[in-house]
Each structure stands twice: as C-alpha cells, then as structure tokens.
Design a protein around this motif. Structure first.
Motif, PDB file in Angstrom:
ATOM      1  N   PRO A  22     119.865  30.178   0.197  1.00 22.83           N
ATOM      2  CA  PRO A  22     121.240  30.122  -0.319  1.00 22.83           C
ATOM      3  C   PRO A  22     121.667  31.373  -1.062  1.00 22.83           C
ATOM      4  N   ASN A  23     120.807  31.924  -1.890  1.00 26.14           N
ATOM      5  CA  ASN A  23     121.164  33.150  -2.605  1.00 26.14           C
ATOM      6  C   ASN A  23     121.268  34.338  -1.652  1.00 26.14           C
ATOM      7  N   LEU A  24     120.428  34.335  -0.616  1.00 24.26           N
ATOM      8  CA  LEU A  24     120.412  35.450   0.318  1.00 24.26           C
ATOM      9  C   LEU A  24     121.697  35.526   1.127  1.00 24.26           C
ATOM     10  N   ILE A  25     122.224  34.392   1.544  1.00 22.44           N
ATOM     11  CA  ILE A  25     123.406  34.379   2.412  1.00 22.44           C
ATOM     12  C   ILE A  25     124.713  34.242   1.632  1.00 22.44           C
ATOM     13  N   ASP A  26     124.633  34.166   0.319  1.00 24.01           N
ATOM     14  CA  ASP A  26     125.833  34.068  -0.509  1.00 24.01           C
ATOM     15  C   ASP A  26     126.383  35.466  -0.756  1.00 24.01           C
ATOM     16  N   LYS A  41     130.046  40.659   8.208  1.00 20.71           N
ATOM     17  CA  LYS A  41     129.196  39.729   7.464  1.00 20.71           C
ATOM     18  C   LYS A  41     127.767  39.769   7.971  1.00 20.71           C
ATOM     19  N   GLN A  42     127.618  39.865   9.282  1.00 15.89           N
ATOM     20  CA  GLN A  42     126.277  39.873   9.847  1.00 15.89           C
ATOM     21  C   GLN A  42     125.529  41.157   9.501  1.00 15.89           C
ATOM     22  N   CYS A  43     126.226  42.289   9.518  1.00 13.03           N
ATOM     23  CA  CYS A  43     125.584  43.543   9.124  1.00 13.03           C
ATOM     24  C   CYS A  43     125.175  43.519   7.658  1.00 13.03           C
ATOM     25  N   LEU A  44     126.033  42.966   6.815  1.00 13.13           N
ATOM     26  CA  LEU A  44     125.706  42.872   5.396  1.00 13.13           C
ATOM     27  C   LEU A  44     124.515  41.940   5.178  1.00 13.13           C
ATOM     28  N   MET A  45     124.494  40.803   5.892  1.00 19.84           N
ATOM     29  CA  MET A  45     123.347  39.910   5.769  1.00 19.84           C
ATOM     30  C   MET A  45     122.075  40.569   6.282  1.00 19.84           C
ATOM     31  N   ALA A  46     122.216  41.395   7.321  1.00 20.63           N
ATOM     32  CA  ALA A  46     121.045  42.107   7.843  1.00 20.63           C
ATOM     33  C   ALA A  46     120.449  43.022   6.776  1.00 20.63           C
ATOM     34  N   ARG A  47     121.324  43.753   6.071  1.00 24.77           N
ATOM     35  CA  ARG A  47     120.813  44.618   4.995  1.00 24.77           C
ATOM     36  C   ARG A  47     120.114  43.795   3.922  1.00 24.77           C
ATOM     37  N   ARG A  48     120.721  42.672   3.519  1.00 21.58           N
ATOM     38  CA  ARG A  48     120.138  41.831   2.480  1.00 21.58           C
ATOM     39  C   ARG A  48     118.794  41.254   2.934  1.00 21.58           C
ATOM     40  N   MET A  49     118.697  40.871   4.199  1.00 18.13           N
ATOM     41  CA  MET A  49     117.455  40.302   4.703  1.00 18.13           C
ATOM     42  C   MET A  49     116.330  41.324   4.729  1.00 18.13           C
ATOM     43  N   VAL A  50     116.637  42.515   5.248  1.00 19.25           N
ATOM     44  CA  VAL A  50     115.619  43.565   5.276  1.00 19.25           C
ATOM     45  C   VAL A  50     115.191  43.921   3.857  1.00 19.25           C
ATOM     46  N   GLU A  51     116.149  43.931   2.950  1.00 19.02           N
ATOM     47  CA  GLU A  51     115.853  44.234   1.544  1.00 19.02           C
ATOM     48  C   GLU A  51     114.898  43.212   0.947  1.00 19.02           C
ATOM     49  N   GLU A  52     114.970  41.966   1.445  1.00 21.09           N
ATOM     50  CA  GLU A  52     114.103  40.892   0.939  1.00 21.09           C
ATOM     51  C   GLU A  52     112.834  40.722   1.755  1.00 21.09           C
ATOM     52  N   GLY A  53     112.594  41.611   2.713  1.00 17.10           N
ATOM     53  CA  GLY A  53     111.313  41.586   3.414  1.00 17.10           C
ATOM     54  C   GLY A  53     111.323  41.023   4.810  1.00 17.10           C
TER      55      GLY A  53
END
Length: 478
Positions: free
Chosen positions: A284-288, A312-324
């Motif tokens: 939830p925090n990752l996709i918010d 939105k998908q590109c931004l989520m991609a950055r957040r996901m890679v940032e989280e491992g």
C-alpha cells in the motif's frame, strides 16, 4: 471408503484448478522462509539475494515495451532517401504486404539532440532534452525472427517464439533473487488490453513458480485484496496461515514425489500465502503515489489524461526498483501503424515521451541510473514501404524483422551513442548486426550473469535464455 489413490487424484484436481486462478497467480512466485518439495524447511528463500556470476554493472532492469513495433525511421533512425522516394512504387517483397507497394517517407521531421547529436523525431519533446538524450544508447543493428506479433512478442520477452519458456525477468530473478522479500521480484504493468500472447510474455515457463511475473492492474487498486476485511485482524490472518501451513507441511511430509506430482507447486503456493500476508503491509505505501511531491507527479504527467496511465506506471517502476524489485516491465500498446502512421505514432509518442524522460531524470537525480538498466524496445521494426490496404492509400508500414531500433539507458551502457546502422531506406540492418538472443545475453551480462552458466535442467537437457547460446554485444557497453 475412498482409497488413498482417489483422495490424491481429487486433491491434484483441485490443486491444478486453483493454480489457474488469476488472484493466486499474481502472488505465487515469491516467498521468504520457503518449504522445500520434501516438506523440510529450506535454508533460504528461492528468491533470496544471490551473488552475481561476475562483477555487475546493473542490479535492476526497467523494460519499456512498445507493443506493435515502432517504426525505426519514424523515431530514432531517420532516412532522407526514403523521404525522397515517398509514394513511389516499391519492388520489395519482404514482409506481410502483398500486391502493389509504395515507399512511405516519415511524416515527422528529425533533428540532432543533446551534445551527443543523437537523431530523434520531432514528436519527442521531453526525451530530446540534453540531460535525457545524452544518457541514451541507440542500437540500430538488431534483427528479429518472426513477422507475427504473438511469436515476435514471445521471442523478445522469452527468447523463444513458441511460448512456454521463462521470461527475461524470470531468468533474472532466478539468477539473482530479489533484494526485497516483501515484494515481488518481477513486476509487470500493462494497459487495459493485454498484449498479444498474454501472460506467456512474463511466464516462469519451466522454472519454478516463484519466478513468474506479478501483474499490476491498470485501473483501480493495482493489486486486489491488499486490505483484509474489517472482520479479520492481522493476528487472525497469522493464525490462519500458520494452521494452513501446518496442514500442508503434514501432507507434503506424508507424500513422496511419486504420490504427489504437484508437491513443488504446493510448496510454492504455501510461500505465496506468506508473501501476500507481507505485501498487505509493504505494497500500500509503495503504490500510494500521493506520498510523492507534486513536482514529481507533474514531471511524470500523472494528472494529464494523455500521459496519466503510462506516467503512473513509470513512477511506480522507479519506486519499485528503489525498494529492491529486480525486474519491472511496462507495456504500451498501439504501435502497429499499418495505416495512418502520423496519427498513430504521434499519439503513442506523446503518451510515453514525458513519463520516460521523467523516469530517466528521476533515476539519475537519485543516483540510481548507474545501476538500473532501462530498455526501450518493440517486438520488431517496420518496413520502408506499404501496400494499399482495402484500396485506401492510408500511409503506414508493414512488419520488418530485418531492422529494428531499440535504446538503452544506464546500467553500464554507452551514454550518448549510436550503435549499428541500417541501409539507406531503413529496410535492413547492415552494421553491428545481431539477433535478439545477443541482446538478451548482453542484458544478462550487464546484470553480472553468464547466459552459458545460467541454466536449468528441463526436458532432458540444460536450457538457457538464449536457447543455444549467443554473444555479448560489446559496442553497447560503456
């Protein structure tokens, strides 16, 4: 009384039936404290981080897939000679088109961008900014093998045109594991319409189920059931999972592999329940995206209807890679411009231009671009000519396996450079020519993986992503 054989057959039936449910497939690929097929606790999760085989230049991949096949001469490989031949008759026979054919010049102008002087069509506005353009390594020498979209998509994504093989992301997580045991290691985002060949594009194939791609929904909550019902506390969920795990472990311990052919799948499913439990806290925090500053949201265009979905998908991609998260893939459809090339490509470019530029700048600003490999590609290229479809002279392009353009950024690739070349009309690659398998081998190499050693025994032999071996393309590497 039912025999043990009947009981096992019934259990196998329901196990196989459940494995096809979409809600389960989304979370069946990862685990933390895994249980082996024999029922004993394993020393580590199948997706625990693993050491690369050689010093890596990248540790994660973001693959931007332009489904349908962008025209190389309409994006990053301009052809003045083709423009001169515009609407004159072509005698070429390659491709799917039949009947009378004519050359089609690009409807777009091209200019040099950045200090590197890369060629880029004028529809790319944000990607043309020097701080972005000078990060790109444009490769013009790739050749595909299939003219049909489903086969070509499967080939680019799995190394095989036939389906049933592991995706590049599955091989990557098989070789390197995941840096975050609370999140999927391989994530896929699509538009409302699934790409051709569907989920086979991110399948685990013959690899264990842990390595399958996890898809996020294009609308609404990216993952369903992230929040448990109000009637169930987290403590209740934990007790339920513990009881279920005990029952399944007892079943596995009491069954040999001969008696329970789905033992491996059952073990993977047990682990998927654990991941789902952990994801309810982490995801939830990752996709918010509301936690992002407004200027970041604006840079990705998440509030603009034209760019919102891909942004939105590109931004989520950055957040996901940032989280491992190890491998993220985003599909953008609608690039199959057999007709009305100017209208189709212009709309698609505008939908991805700003988000991709923001992604590269964001990764760079956070110090993540050096070890994140960004890949932009389609499944094949386009022809310099077209036929009269339905008797209408609607300008477009046919499928082309002899020439396609892709680009890379970060992850140890050569910044601000052009590698390879096509002939004067963009019909065929003529310099630094390589098949798709060599691109795959190069991607693995940048991640510190050797394609010849990253193998899995299946069907009586050791198999690999490149099928039967390939070679690194050194010109792409910094």
């Amino acid at each position: 009384m039912q025999s043990s054989w009947q009981t096992l057959q019934r259990r196998n039936f329901f196990c196989g039936l459940g494995a096809s449910l979409g809600s389960l497939a989304l979370t069946s690929q990862l685990a933390a404290d895994s249980v082996s097929a024999s029922g004993s606790d394993s020393a580590a999760s199948p997706l625990a981080p693993k050491k690369p085989m050689m010093p890596p230049k990248a540790k994660a991949v973001i693959m931007l897939f332009m489904e349908g096949g962008p025209g190389q001469m309409d994006t990053f490989d301009p052809k003045p000679e083709l423009d001169r031949l515009h609407v004159t008759e072509s005698k070429r026979t390659e491709g799917l088109a039949t009947g009378k054919r004519f050359y089609v010049g690009s409807p777009f102008k091209t200019r040099k961008v950045g200090q590197s002087g890369l060629d880029m069509c004028d529809q790319f506005v944000h990607l043309a900014q020097p701080e972005v353009a000078d990060e790109l390594c444009v490769y013009r020498g790739c050749q595909a093998e299939s003219l049909n979209h489903p086969e070509a998509l499967l080939h680019m994504n799995t190394g095989s045109r036939l389906g049933g093989d592991p995706a590049v992301g599955a091989w990557t997580t098989y070789g390197l594991g995941s840096e975050n045991q609370n999140l999927p290691g391989f994530v896929v985002m699509t538009e409302l319409a699934m790409p051709q060949a569907g989920s086979a594009n991110w399948s685990n194939g013959f690899l264990p189920a842990y390595y399958q791609g996890t898809t996020l929904r294009a609308q609404g909550s990216p993952i369903l059931d992230l929040k448990p019902g109000d009637y169930r506390t987290r403590q209740h969920q934990r007790r339920m999972l513990d009881e279920l795990a005990a029952l399944n472990k007892d079943h596995l311990n009491s069954s040999s592999l001969e008696q329970h052919p789905n033992a491996g799948e059952l073990a993977a499913r047990m682990e998927s329940y654990e991941l789902a439990f952990r994801m309810q806290t982490s995801v939830p925090n990752l996709i918010d995206l509301k936690t992002e500053p407004q200027h970041v949201l604006d840079s990705y265009g998440v509030d603009d209807p034209e760019t919102a979905a891909f942004g939105k998908q590109c931004l989520m991609a950055r957040r996901m890679v940032e989280e491992g998260v190890r491998f993220v893939q985003i599909f953008s459809g609608g690039w199959d411009s057999h007709d009305y090339l100017e209208r189709g490509h212009s709309a698609r470019i505008k939908s991805v231009d700003k988000p991709i530029a923001a992604l590269i700048k964001d990764l760079k600003q956070r110090g993540m671009l050096d070890d994140t490999l960004v890949v932009w590609t389609g499944e094949f290229g386009r022809t310099p000519d077209n036929n009269y479809r339905g008797g209408v002279t609607a300008l477009g392009r046919d499928h082309n396996i002899d020439a396609m353009t892709m680009w890379f950024a970060g992850g140890g690739t050569r910044r601000g450079s052009i590698v390879g070349a096509t002939d004067e009309i963009g019909a065929k690659a003529v310099e630094c020519v390589h098949p798709i398998r060599d691109v795959h081998v190069t991607m693995l190499h940048l991640l510190g993986l050797d394609d010849n050693k990253l193998t899995y025994f299946h069907g009586g032999r050791y198999k690999q992503l490149s099928q039967f071996g390939g070679e690194v393309i050194p010109e792409l590497i910094a």
